[in-house]
Write a protein that holds these residues in place. Sequence first.
Motif, PDB file in Angstrom:
ATOM      1  N   THR A  63      -0.352  -5.137  -6.434  1.00 33.64           N
ATOM      2  CA  THR A  63      -1.762  -5.240  -6.332  1.00 33.64           C
ATOM      3  C   THR A  63      -2.632  -4.209  -6.198  1.00 33.64           C
ATOM      4  OG1 THR A  63      -1.520  -5.273  -3.890  1.00 33.64           O
ATOM      5  CG2 THR A  63      -1.196  -7.596  -5.188  1.00 33.64           C
ATOM      6  N   THR A  64      -2.069  -2.935  -6.901  1.00 34.62           N
ATOM      7  CA  THR A  64      -3.090  -1.682  -6.945  1.00 34.62           C
ATOM      8  C   THR A  64      -3.030  -1.236  -8.184  1.00 34.62           C
ATOM      9  OG1 THR A  64      -1.183  -0.243  -6.268  1.00 34.62           O
ATOM     10  CG2 THR A  64      -2.451  -1.342  -4.336  1.00 34.62           C
ATOM     11  N   LEU A  65      -3.983  -0.316  -8.454  1.00 38.03           N
ATOM     12  CA  LEU A  65      -3.845   0.467  -9.506  1.00 38.03           C
ATOM     13  C   LEU A  65      -3.576   2.026  -9.392  1.00 38.03           C
ATOM     14  CD1 LEU A  65      -7.081  -0.915 -11.886  1.00 38.03           C
ATOM     15  CD2 LEU A  65      -4.614  -1.500 -12.284  1.00 38.03           C
ATOM     16  N   LEU A  66      -2.726   2.616 -10.112  1.00 35.60           N
ATOM     17  CA  LEU A  66      -2.476   4.000  -9.996  1.00 35.60           C
ATOM     18  C   LEU A  66      -3.169   4.659 -10.866  1.00 35.60           C
ATOM     19  CD1 LEU A  66       1.308   3.724  -9.069  1.00 35.60           C
ATOM     20  CD2 LEU A  66      -0.558   3.770  -7.503  1.00 35.60           C
ATOM     21  N   VAL A  67      -3.654   5.701 -10.579  1.00 33.78           N
ATOM     22  CA  VAL A  67      -4.391   6.766 -11.715  1.00 33.78           C
ATOM     23  C   VAL A  67      -3.753   8.009 -11.320  1.00 33.78           C
ATOM     24  CG1 VAL A  67      -6.498   7.586 -12.284  1.00 33.78           C
ATOM     25  CG2 VAL A  67      -6.688   5.374 -11.640  1.00 33.78           C
ATOM     26  N   GLU A  68      -3.262   8.777 -12.588  1.00 34.44           N
ATOM     27  CA  GLU A  68      -2.639   9.981 -12.680  1.00 34.44           C
ATOM     28  C   GLU A  68      -3.835  10.755 -13.455  1.00 34.44           C
ATOM     29  OE1 GLU A  68       1.114  12.585 -13.882  1.00 34.44           O
ATOM     30  OE2 GLU A  68       1.316  10.488 -13.433  1.00 34.44           O
ATOM     31  N   THR A  69      -4.318  11.801 -12.753  1.00 35.11           N
ATOM     32  CA  THR A  69      -5.196  12.724 -13.531  1.00 35.11           C
ATOM     33  C   THR A  69      -4.725  13.778 -14.479  1.00 35.11           C
ATOM     34  OG1 THR A  69      -5.357  14.385 -11.854  1.00 35.11           O
ATOM     35  CG2 THR A  69      -6.760  12.509 -11.317  1.00 35.11           C
ATOM     36  N   PRO A  70      -5.626  14.434 -15.275  1.00 34.60           N
ATOM     37  CA  PRO A  70      -4.998  15.451 -16.131  1.00 34.60           C
ATOM     38  C   PRO A  70      -4.386  16.656 -15.426  1.00 34.60           C
ATOM     39  CG  PRO A  70      -7.188  14.975 -16.771  1.00 34.60           C
ATOM     40  CD  PRO A  70      -6.918  14.085 -15.386  1.00 34.60           C
ATOM     41  N   ARG A  71      -4.447  16.775 -14.049  1.00 31.52           N
ATOM     42  CA  ARG A  71      -4.051  17.882 -13.561  1.00 31.52           C
ATOM     43  C   ARG A  71      -2.739  17.386 -12.769  1.00 31.52           C
ATOM     44  NH1 ARG A  71      -8.168  21.722 -10.411  1.00 31.52           N
ATOM     45  NH2 ARG A  71      -8.690  22.819 -12.321  1.00 31.52           N
ATOM     46  N   GLY A  72      -2.536  16.039 -12.744  1.00 33.55           N
ATOM     47  CA  GLY A  72      -1.299  15.571 -12.194  1.00 33.55           C
ATOM     48  C   GLY A  72      -1.194  14.825 -10.898  1.00 33.55           C
ATOM     49  N   SER A  73      -2.508  15.101 -10.200  1.00 31.69           N
ATOM     50  CA  SER A  73      -2.661  14.439  -9.139  1.00 31.69           C
ATOM     51  C   SER A  73      -2.743  12.667  -9.355  1.00 31.69           C
ATOM     52  CB  SER A  73      -4.232  14.624  -8.462  1.00 31.69           C
ATOM     53  OG  SER A  73      -4.294  15.871  -8.298  1.00 31.69           O
TER      54      SER A  73
ATOM     55  N   ASP B 150      -5.154  24.738  -6.500  1.00 27.42           N
ATOM     56  CA  ASP B 150      -5.644  23.635  -7.225  1.00 27.42           C
ATOM     57  C   ASP B 150      -5.643  22.481  -6.228  1.00 27.42           C
ATOM     58  OD1 ASP B 150      -5.834  25.343  -9.365  1.00 27.42           O
ATOM     59  OD2 ASP B 150      -3.973  24.321 -10.381  1.00 27.42           O
ATOM     60  N   GLU B 151      -6.438  21.557  -6.307  1.00 21.17           N
ATOM     61  CA  GLU B 151      -6.736  20.305  -5.438  1.00 21.17           C
ATOM     62  C   GLU B 151      -6.666  20.689  -3.986  1.00 21.17           C
ATOM     63  OE1 GLU B 151      -6.672  17.600  -7.020  1.00 21.17           O
ATOM     64  OE2 GLU B 151      -6.153  18.551  -8.814  1.00 21.17           O
TER      65      GLU B 151
ATOM     66  N   ALA C  85     -15.038   7.207 -12.617  1.00 21.82           N
ATOM     67  CA  ALA C  85     -14.262   7.677 -11.074  1.00 21.82           C
ATOM     68  C   ALA C  85     -14.180   9.087 -11.369  1.00 21.82           C
ATOM     69  CB  ALA C  85     -12.954   7.012 -11.164  1.00 21.82           C
ATOM     70  N   PHE C  86     -14.145   9.661 -10.119  1.00 28.61           N
ATOM     71  CA  PHE C  86     -14.467  11.057  -9.957  1.00 28.61           C
ATOM     72  C   PHE C  86     -15.517  11.767 -10.675  1.00 28.61           C
ATOM     73  CE2 PHE C  86      -9.977   9.632 -10.795  1.00 28.61           C
ATOM     74  CZ  PHE C  86      -9.519   9.777  -9.311  1.00 28.61           C
ATOM     75  N   GLY C  87     -16.657  11.126 -10.899  1.00 27.04           N
ATOM     76  CA  GLY C  87     -18.190  11.641 -11.494  1.00 27.04           C
ATOM     77  C   GLY C  87     -17.664  11.662 -13.097  1.00 27.04           C
ATOM     78  N   LEU C  88     -16.549  10.918 -13.408  1.00 26.52           N
ATOM     79  CA  LEU C  88     -16.344  11.056 -15.016  1.00 26.52           C
ATOM     80  C   LEU C  88     -16.396   9.728 -15.715  1.00 26.52           C
ATOM     81  CD1 LEU C  88     -13.407  13.346 -14.915  1.00 26.52           C
ATOM     82  CD2 LEU C  88     -15.741  14.016 -15.628  1.00 26.52           C
ATOM     83  N   ARG C  89     -16.761   9.546 -16.892  1.00 31.31           N
ATOM     84  CA  ARG C  89     -16.408   8.410 -17.640  1.00 31.31           C
ATOM     85  C   ARG C  89     -15.469   8.862 -18.646  1.00 31.31           C
ATOM     86  NH1 ARG C  89     -22.470   6.874 -19.323  1.00 31.31           N
ATOM     87  NH2 ARG C  89     -21.409   5.557 -20.718  1.00 31.31           N
ATOM     88  N   ALA C  90     -14.672   7.738 -18.964  1.00 32.90           N
ATOM     89  CA  ALA C  90     -13.598   7.784 -19.929  1.00 32.90           C
ATOM     90  C   ALA C  90     -13.257   6.381 -20.509  1.00 32.90           C
ATOM     91  CB  ALA C  90     -12.231   8.280 -19.148  1.00 32.90           C
TER      92      ALA C  90
ATOM     93  N   ARG D  30     -15.001  11.539 -22.769  1.00 36.17           N
ATOM     94  CA  ARG D  30     -15.748  12.011 -24.047  1.00 36.17           C
ATOM     95  C   ARG D  30     -15.963  13.416 -24.114  1.00 36.17           C
ATOM     96  NH1 ARG D  30     -20.868   7.609 -23.728  1.00 36.17           N
ATOM     97  NH2 ARG D  30     -19.514   5.709 -23.170  1.00 36.17           N
ATOM     98  N   GLY D  31     -15.348  13.601 -25.693  1.00 32.82           N
ATOM     99  CA  GLY D  31     -15.808  15.068 -26.151  1.00 32.82           C
ATOM    100  C   GLY D  31     -14.506  15.928 -25.623  1.00 32.82           C
ATOM    101  N   SER D  32     -13.440  15.109 -24.984  1.00 33.85           N
ATOM    102  CA  SER D  32     -12.362  16.068 -24.642  1.00 33.85           C
ATOM    103  C   SER D  32     -10.962  15.329 -24.700  1.00 33.85           C
ATOM    104  CB  SER D  32     -12.516  16.706 -23.151  1.00 33.85           C
ATOM    105  OG  SER D  32     -12.019  15.783 -22.262  1.00 33.85           O
ATOM    106  N   GLN D  33      -9.869  16.033 -24.348  1.00 32.67           N
ATOM    107  CA  GLN D  33      -8.691  15.357 -24.660  1.00 32.67           C
ATOM    108  C   GLN D  33      -8.179  15.113 -23.181  1.00 32.67           C
ATOM    109  OE1 GLN D  33      -7.267  14.005 -27.347  1.00 32.67           O
ATOM    110  NE2 GLN D  33      -9.195  14.505 -28.155  1.00 32.67           N
ATOM    111  N   ARG D  34      -8.912  15.228 -22.294  1.00 29.30           N
ATOM    112  CA  ARG D  34      -8.496  14.870 -20.828  1.00 29.30           C
ATOM    113  C   ARG D  34      -7.972  13.563 -20.784  1.00 29.30           C
ATOM    114  NH1 ARG D  34     -12.277  17.678 -16.615  1.00 29.30           N
ATOM    115  NH2 ARG D  34     -13.921  16.534 -17.881  1.00 29.30           N
TER     116      ARG D  34
END
Length: 143
Positions: free
Chosen positions: A76-86, A16-17, A120-125, A63-67
């Motif tokens: 001064t930054t934003l951290l994003v944790e993805t559904p896979r833990g990245s 993965d990743e 981000a990452f080609g997705l909308r949430a 949209r349409g999922s539970q991700r």
Amino acid sequence: MYPERGDGVVVMTNGDEGSALMMEVVRAVARVYEWPDYAPAVREVATVAPSRLDELVGTYFTRGSQRAFEVTREGTTLLVETPRGSRFTFLPTSERRFVAIEDGSTMSFEQDDGRLEFRAFGLRARRERPRSERRGRRGLPED
């Protein structure tokens, strides 16, 4: 790849990743061999007040999922944790646009039907409202 120079690289991963690791290796090779197509983009970092960044913090669902993507602020930054833990660290380029220091991915925030949406990452949430702010059919808070 630069066949006219006899330069190229092949990277194989198994996991993965793997694509993130692959691109890190490709960028490292590109730096050594001075491949212009892989040079990192130079972007200017904007100064955004922490209170404005706090407005973007929350859990965002595709949209349409539970991700779920968890957006938090660290300094001064934003951290994003993805559904896979990245985890990705995003620097602001404006109040609603950001770039990841890890790979140059971009992220933006917009209002959609009164709800905050991230791209981000080609997705909308969309951000999930806290339960205390949700309204039932009659306009009353849900239990």
